[in-house]
Write an enzyme that holds these catalytic residues in place. Sequence first.
Site, PDB file in Angstrom:
ATOM      1  CD  GLU A 101      -2.811  -1.109   2.478  1.00 29.10           C
ATOM      2  OE1 GLU A 101      -4.016  -1.303   2.344  1.00 29.10           O
ATOM      3  OE2 GLU A 101      -2.272  -0.968   3.589  1.00 29.10           O
ATOM      4  CB  CYS A 114       3.321   7.536   2.741  1.00 26.00           C
ATOM      5  SG  CYS A 114       3.922   6.413   3.985  1.00 26.00           S
ATOM      6  CB  CYS A 121       7.623  -4.909   8.112  1.00 20.78           C
ATOM      7  SG  CYS A 121       9.051  -3.999   8.754  1.00 20.78           S
ATOM      8  CB  CYS A 125       7.531  -2.355  15.476  1.00 24.88           C
ATOM      9  SG  CYS A 125       9.163  -1.972  14.824  1.00 24.88           S
ATOM     10  CB  CYS A 128       3.928  -1.322  13.360  1.00 27.31           C
ATOM     11  SG  CYS A 128       3.839  -0.901  11.607  1.00 27.31           S
ATOM     12  CB  CYS A 339       2.077   6.769  11.158  1.00 29.44           C
ATOM     13  SG  CYS A 339       2.781   8.199  10.441  1.00 29.44           S
TER      14      CYS A 339
HETATM   15  N1  SAH Z   1      10.248   0.917   9.389  1.00 30.52           N
HETATM   16  C1  SAH Z   1      10.343   2.326   9.258  1.00 30.52           C
HETATM   17  C2  SAH Z   1       9.249   2.985   8.422  1.00 30.52           C
HETATM   18  C3  SAH Z   1       7.832   2.542   8.612  1.00 30.52           C
HETATM   19  S1  SAH Z   1       6.895   3.083   9.978  1.00 30.52           S
HETATM   20  C4  SAH Z   1      10.426   2.962  10.643  1.00 30.52           C
HETATM   21  O1  SAH Z   1      10.274   2.268  11.626  1.00 30.52           O
HETATM   22  O2  SAH Z   1      10.714   4.146  10.714  1.00 30.52           O
HETATM   23  C5  SAH Z   1       6.781   4.819   9.884  1.00 30.52           C
HETATM   24  C6  SAH Z   1       6.521   5.486  11.235  1.00 30.52           C
HETATM   25  O3  SAH Z   1       5.216   5.142  11.758  1.00 30.52           O
HETATM   26  C7  SAH Z   1       7.510   5.056  12.296  1.00 30.52           C
HETATM   27  O4  SAH Z   1       7.963   6.178  13.011  1.00 30.52           O
HETATM   28  C8  SAH Z   1       6.682   4.163  13.210  1.00 30.52           C
HETATM   29  O5  SAH Z   1       7.199   4.123  14.498  1.00 30.52           O
HETATM   30  C9  SAH Z   1       5.322   4.815  13.129  1.00 30.52           C
HETATM   31  N2  SAH Z   1       4.192   3.948  13.476  1.00 30.52           N
HETATM   32  C10 SAH Z   1       4.101   2.611  13.346  1.00 30.52           C
HETATM   33  N3  SAH Z   1       2.899   2.172  13.781  1.00 30.52           N
HETATM   34  C11 SAH Z   1       2.208   3.288  14.177  1.00 30.52           C
HETATM   35  C12 SAH Z   1       0.879   3.508  14.660  1.00 30.52           C
HETATM   36  N4  SAH Z   1       0.009   2.508  14.768  1.00 30.52           N
HETATM   37  N5  SAH Z   1       0.529   4.768  14.974  1.00 30.52           N
HETATM   38  C13 SAH Z   1       1.375   5.799  14.776  1.00 30.52           C
HETATM   39  N6  SAH Z   1       2.616   5.652  14.281  1.00 30.52           N
HETATM   40  C14 SAH Z   1       3.019   4.421  13.981  1.00 30.52           C
END
Ligand code: SAH
Length: 348
Positions: A101, A114, A121, A125, A128, A339
């Site tokens: 996406e 984006c 991934c 994490c 996420c 995000c």
């Molecule tokens: N793997 C990379 C890029 C993808 S995530 C990274 O970790 O930076 C992009 C951003 O979204 C990251 O800062 C991550 O911490 C944040 N993120 C992930 N899940 C989220 C959520 N449910 N709500 C808000 N931000 C989130």
Amino acid sequence: MSKSNFSQKKSFIDLNESDSEKLIKEIGEKPFRINQINNWIYNHCVKTWDEMINLPRSLTNQLKKKIRLHPLELIEISGENDKINSTQKFLFKTIKGNKIESVLMHDNNRTTICVSSQSGCILDCNFCATASMGFLENLSSTEMLDQVLHLASYSNSKITNIVYMGMGEPLMNYRNVMKSGVLLKNKMGLGSRRITISTAGISSKIRQIADDNYKFKLAISLNASDEDTRKRIMPITTKYSLSDIMEAADYYYKKTKKFITFEYVLLKDVNDSINAANNLKNLLKTFPCKLNIIPYNEIDGDYKRPTVKNIEAFLSCFESVPFIVTVRWSNGTDINAGCGQLAVKELV
Ligand code: SAH
């Protein structure tokens, strides 16, 4: 390259200069047709061969038979683009058949795309949504470029910024991500300072960006100000500790003199205490940087967004810090395009 190699598995956008010359020659056309085709692709962002109306019909018919135009197949668009500051989410199928996406965001005079760097991934994490898909594949540089081409064709305004903050960990697909950034610059005229690569903190690769002298902006998703909390929410910390990441960030700054943006997803009762805010302040106070606080976008799971009162209390700790602090209230949470909300549940 033999005729049969121009299969539907490869797209025209994947071809290098010499292969596209071979293809055009094989069809019996002149090399200047390549410039015309590239102009349609990169300046007009067309979706099909038929839209290239100054090419002879015989050429477009041959091209259609021999090769697909785009590497990605667009499957679905969610959200409307009829209102100001709208957000739309695009679902694609990759050449290998996995789903990804991308998100198109209009915010006052900025239009940001984006981009996903992986399907699923490789990291885990646990706050996420993408993590729930597992890891499916690293995207090629042209699959990343193509996300921008597709989304640009649906945008009413010029694309001003690219963020590698979609699915995936960009620095675990280092070569292709950097190559795609260079393609965005060379083919679409997007300056390096308009391209941000966001990482969960792969310290060896943070150093490598500085050594390789790429000029893209760097964002590091810190998300916790102490090792234990970070290990709990981002298991990659076991391999790359917080102190290791801060050392790599320091190396990056000293070598490039470029400010890093630290991202901090605010999770209720996990990392939103005043104590955590003060730790974060101490961690960053001598570091030339920006801090971006992201109130959590809720997904299925245990994590919650703190109340507005708690978010404000957390932010109040940063009133007199020597770095810029911003808050990112993600748009598009109604269509799960905020995000960390990108995940394709039904896999092909
Ligand atoms: N793997 C990379 C890029 C993808 S995530 C990274 O970790 O930076 C992009 C951003 O979204 C990251 O800062 C991550 O911490 C944040 N993120 C992930 N899940 C989220 C959520 N449910 N709500 C808000 N931000 C989130």
